[in-house]
Enzyme design. Structure first.
Site, short mmCIF file in Angstrom:
data_model
loop_
_atom_site.label_atom_id
_atom_site.label_comp_id
_atom_site.label_asym_id
_atom_site.label_seq_id
_atom_site.Cartn_x
_atom_site.Cartn_y
_atom_site.Cartn_z
N HIS A 1 0.84 -1.20 0.00
CA HIS A 1 0.00 0.00 0.00
C HIS A 1 0.88 1.25 0.00
O HIS A 1 0.71 2.15 -0.82
CB HIS A 1 -0.91 0.04 1.23
CG HIS A 1 -1.55 1.38 1.41
ND1 HIS A 1 -2.69 1.76 0.74
CD2 HIS A 1 -1.17 2.46 2.15
CE1 HIS A 1 -2.99 3.01 1.07
NE2 HIS A 1 -2.09 3.46 1.91
N HIS B 1 1.60 4.91 -2.71
CA HIS B 1 1.92 6.33 -2.44
C HIS B 1 3.18 6.86 -3.14
O HIS B 1 3.25 8.02 -3.53
CB HIS B 1 2.14 6.54 -0.93
CG HIS B 1 0.89 6.59 -0.13
ND1 HIS B 1 0.07 7.70 -0.09
CD2 HIS B 1 0.32 5.67 0.68
CE1 HIS B 1 -0.96 7.46 0.72
NE2 HIS B 1 -0.84 6.24 1.19
N GLU C 1 -5.50 9.44 -0.38
CA GLU C 1 -5.88 8.02 -0.31
C GLU C 1 -6.93 7.63 -1.35
O GLU C 1 -6.81 6.55 -1.93
CB GLU C 1 -6.40 7.68 1.09
CG GLU C 1 -5.35 7.78 2.20
CD GLU C 1 -4.21 6.77 2.08
OE1 GLU C 1 -3.31 6.80 2.92
OE2 GLU C 1 -4.22 5.94 1.15
N SER D 1 -3.76 0.79 -4.75
CA SER D 1 -3.13 -0.43 -4.21
C SER D 1 -4.18 -1.53 -3.99
O SER D 1 -3.87 -2.58 -3.44
CB SER D 1 -2.43 -0.12 -2.88
OG SER D 1 -3.35 0.45 -1.97
N1 HBI Z 1 1.00 6.51 10.04
N2 HBI Z 1 2.50 5.01 9.06
C1 HBI Z 1 1.43 5.83 8.95
N3 HBI Z 1 0.82 5.97 7.75
C2 HBI Z 1 -0.24 6.79 7.59
O1 HBI Z 1 -0.79 6.92 6.49
C3 HBI Z 1 -0.72 7.51 8.70
C4 HBI Z 1 -0.06 7.36 9.93
N4 HBI Z 1 -0.49 8.04 11.00
C5 HBI Z 1 -1.60 8.99 10.94
C6 HBI Z 1 -2.26 9.04 9.62
N5 HBI Z 1 -1.80 8.34 8.58
C7 HBI Z 1 -3.52 9.84 9.40
O2 HBI Z 1 -4.34 9.82 10.56
C8 HBI Z 1 -3.18 11.27 9.05
O3 HBI Z 1 -4.20 11.81 8.28
C9 HBI Z 1 -3.01 12.07 10.26
FE FE Z 2 -1.95 5.39 2.76
#
Ligand code: HBI
Ligand code: FE
Length: 287
Positions: free
Chosen positions: A127, A132, A173, A192
């Site tokens: 993913h 990304h 996303e 993904s």
């Molecule tokens: N942590 N590893 C990881 N990947 C994410 O996409 C991610 C995260 N922490 C918080 C988050 N995404 C979302 O809540 C953000 O929009 C803040």
């Molecule tokens: Fe993501």
């Protein structure tokens, strides 16, 4: 709610980064990556935004299977100054924003097991890296992701992380983009996922609504099923401009005076590209 994370593992650094330890992946891990990579690149040829397809080449590295983040970061750094950092899984919001604001994309190092479906509770390397990373090679999108990280650090101070999380959700996303007369995919959560890559463009169930920052940040989203609405941008320039030209503090205050909208809502003022039948609804949770 902001993402829930378990306590920082002992082997993780203060910024939650861990060694990717590429040598420790099994042959099955690499085979899973190769199978998912082949299947998705084939089916995305006519569905993904061209900028995503251009960025995919970066993932074809000298070592087979799961990309080695050090090698990948070298290439990405030359393109847009971004790098990929391995983390154990979801990290706390502030940590996440801090990395993005410094052009570091945090990626889970684990890969799903062969039998796991498209949907995962925690983002795995397929993913995060397949979904990304390719767009981080596009200068405009790379700027948008850094602006998002900086905005997140400000939102944290204003207690508005949940609002901003919706912007991330409905663009980074699950975003759609117009290209000529077509709609293309650019959201990593769609790209993904084999099933959602079909559903988001072809299925009559979801709404497809023109991007509007205020409207989007009022709209709750599904975390346990395909989206009931997708928001459509005209270009990455529009998305970047909407983010860097907006003073978010008054926007957050205005939003506090407005009702949240359910994921399937359609408003009279919406730019509706397609109004969904919502036949596909299953699952119940929205945020
Ligand atoms: N942590 N590893 C990881 N990947 C994410 O996409 C991610 C995260 N922490 C918080 C988050 N995404 C979302 O809540 C953000 O929009 C803040
Ligand atoms: Fe993501």
């Amino acid at each position: 709610m902001a993402s829930l994370t378990s306590p920082r593992p002992d082997h993780a650094a203060a910024d939650w980064s861990v060694a990717q330890d590429w040598a420790s992946y099994s042959a099955q891990d690499h085979a899973t990556w190769d199978r998912l990579f082949e299947r998705q690149t084939k089916m995305l040829r006519d569905r993904a935004a061209p900028e995503f397809l251009d960025g995919l080449d970066m993932l074809r590295l000298t070592k087979p299977g799961i990309p080695d983040f050090a090698e990948l970061s070298e290439r990405l750094m030359q393109r847009t100054g971004w790098q990929v950092v391995a983390v154990p899984g979801l990290v706390p919001d502030r940590v996440f924003f801090e990395h993005l604001a410094n052009r570091r994309f945090v990626a889970g190092r684990f890969i799903r097991s062969p039998d796991q479906s498209d949907y995962l509770a925690e983002p795995d390397v397929f993913h995060d890296v397949f979904g990304h990373v390719p767009l981080l090679a596009d200068p405009l999108f790379a700027d948008y992701m850094q602006a998002y990280g900086e905005g997140g650090l400000r939102a944290d101070g204003l207690g508005a992380i949940d609002r901003l999380a919706r912007l991330y959700w409905y663009t980074v996303e699950f975003g759609l983009i117009r290209r000529g007369g077509d709609m293309k995919l650019y959201g990593a959560g769609i790209l993904s996922s084999y099933g959602e890559s079909v559903f988001a463009l072809d299925d009559p169930s979801p709404n497809r609504i023109g991007f509007d920052l205020n409207r989007l940040m009022r709209t709750r989203y599904r975390i346990d099923d395909y989206q009931q609405s997708y928001f459509v941008i005209g270009s990455f320039e529009d998305l970047l401009r909407a983010t860097v030209e907006t003073d978010f503090a008054p926007l957050y205050r205005a939003l506090d005076g407005q009702e949240d909208l359910e994921p399937d809502a359609v408003l009279p003022e919406d730019r509706v590209y397609s109004r969904g039948t919502q036949d596909h609804v299953s699952g119940v949770e929205s945020k």
